[in-house]
Design an enzyme around this catalytic site. Structure first.
Site, PDB file in Angstrom:
ATOM      1  N   CYS A 162       0.843  -1.191   0.000  1.00 41.18           N
ATOM      2  CA  CYS A 162       0.000   0.000   0.000  1.00 41.18           C
ATOM      3  C   CYS A 162       0.886   1.253   0.000  1.00 41.18           C
ATOM      4  O   CYS A 162       2.098   1.170   0.192  1.00 41.18           O
ATOM      5  CB  CYS A 162      -0.919   0.012   1.217  1.00 41.18           C
ATOM      6  SG  CYS A 162      -0.043  -0.120   2.773  1.00 41.18           S
ATOM      7  N   CYS A 194       3.146   1.760   2.950  1.00 40.51           N
ATOM      8  CA  CYS A 194       4.251   0.811   3.048  1.00 40.51           C
ATOM      9  C   CYS A 194       5.419   1.298   2.195  1.00 40.51           C
ATOM     10  O   CYS A 194       6.580   1.217   2.588  1.00 40.51           O
ATOM     11  CB  CYS A 194       3.812  -0.569   2.579  1.00 40.51           C
ATOM     12  SG  CYS A 194       2.276  -1.126   3.343  1.00 40.51           S
TER      13      CYS A 194
END
Lengths: 325, 80
Positions: free
Chosen positions: B10, B13
């Site tokens: 994501c 991240c």
């Protein structure tokens, strides 16, 4: 006094004095609405998200999981729905969160109460409803979200659908997290500020478009125009509103201003709330992410129960509140 | 030193991975930044919210992107 009154004065001044529009013209009414609501909603949003983020830093999912493991039907569902409101949860964490719950012995039905409540009862929506329509509507929204989350979790729990979860989920073994260092206040505040920047940065276009649509309707659509289509006289208004709302995927911050205008133009409160909950709580991207851990029939059931619940809530409010104006 | 960034890819991240790499190069540390995307491996660290930061197999941060200064402090502590 309304703390946003100075903003109203500013919007009036720009619209009627600087641009010289008439207060009775459609364009004037629309523009004034837009210029007042955009800064108001953005300020509300920033302040609220900041405090929500600080509160959330005390409820990491690891803690929530511990509270819910080995919980039982009913009590567990209620606790899970309530924790769903405060536990930070972004759709990208849905998969580890789901596996973590299941692995640590949280019953499937209780896990679902959490999964439903978390997106459905959106704190941004709660505060915006509070700011724009008062506490009654905000409370109705929270209570109905909780009701749907608790009932749908109980139904899924009763049906015993453990085999409708992807098999590999049960094979994953979770490690011990060890003790994460408790966050300092400094870190919590830094996290909250960063969260505000991230969310406001992400949702402001939705807010502007949402209020823009609201503003145009405010100025150009005659009052009571929608009564014919979505007022108390149309028994199919609620399911239709949900059907329209599901494929629309927007942030709560973009929907709430539209909901306000819908109500002002004659849509029944229950119908408007159902529309909002369908937009916020049932989203296609979430279904795609959940597909990694749930078999398609369980996703379909999850969406089905929620849609039915939202429709039921819509009818209930339409019965209770004839026309809130 | 081995720094692991746990996350399924994501936006946050990726942000944390870039941040970790930047701190490592700014401090001139001898460390590898490794990305862990396999859900089984992520769960093995007991993490339920991503992104998470693991330094030398010890979980330091979960569920948020820490600030630059916080990562500096964490890495300096682990380097000694």
């Amino acid at each position: 006094m309304d703390p946003f009154y100075p903003l109203q004065l500013l919007a009036n001044w720009i619209t009627y004095n600087v641009l010289g529009l008439s207060a009775t013209s459609k364009l004037g009414a629309s523009l004034d609405f837009f210029l007042f609501d955009v800064p108001k909603v953005l300020i509300l949003l920033a302040v609220v998200i900041f405090f929500v983020a600080v509160i959330r830093s005390f409820f990491p999912p690891e803690k929530t999981k511990k509270l819910l493991s080995h919980s039982r039907l009913y009590g567990g569902n209620i606790a899970a729905a309530l924790l769903g409101i405060v536990t930070p949860f972004c759709s990208c964490s849905a998969v580890p969160l789901f596996i973590g719950f299941v692995e640590s012995g949280v019953p499937l039905g209780v896990t679902f109460s959490f999964l439903v409540a978390s997106p459905m009862i959106n704190e941004v929506a709660v505060i915006l409803l509070l700011g724009l329509f008062g506490w009654q509507i905000a409370a109705l929204y929270v209570v109905s979200g909780l009701l749907i989350a608790i009932t749908s979790g109980i139904i899924i729990g009763k049906l015993g659908l453990e085999s409708w979860v992807e098999d590999y989920v049960y094979e994953i073994r979770m490690g011990e997290a060890g003790k994460l260092p408790e966050q300092t206040w400094r870190e919590r505040l830094a996290y909250a500020l960063g969260y505000v920047k991230e969310i406001v940065g992400k949702v402001w276009p939705y807010v502007v478009v949402g209020i823009g649509i609201g503003a145009v309707m405010h100025g150009y659509v005659p009052n009571d125009f929608l009564v014919k289509y979505a007022g108390p006289g149309n028994p199919l208004a609620v399911p239709l509103a949900v059907l329209i709302g599901v494929p629309l995927y927007s942030n709560a911050a973009g929907v709430v201003p539209i909901v306000g205008v819908l109500i002002a133009k004659g849509v029944s409160v229950g119908t408007a709330l159902a529309f909002m909950m369908a937009v916020v709580g049932l989203s296609l991207p979430e279904a795609i992410i959940l597909r990694k851990v749930l078999k398609p029939k369980l996703i379909a059931l999850y969406f089905g129960i929620n849609a039915v619940g939202i429709v039921a809530i819509g009818y209930l409010f339409n019965l209770v509140i004839p026309l809130a104006r | 030193m081995v720094i692991k960034v746990l996350g399924s890819g994501c936006a946050n991240c990726q942000k944390l991975e870039a941040l970790a790499a930047k701190v490592v190069s700014d401090l001139g540390l001898d460390a590898d930044v490794v990305k862990v995307t396999d859900i089984g491996q992520i769960m093995a660290y007991g993490v339920m919210s991503t992104p998470a930061l693991v330094i030398d197999e010890e979980l330091k941060v979960a569920g948020r992107v820490p600030t630059y200064d916080e990562v500096v402090a964490l890495l300096q502590r682990s380097a000694h």
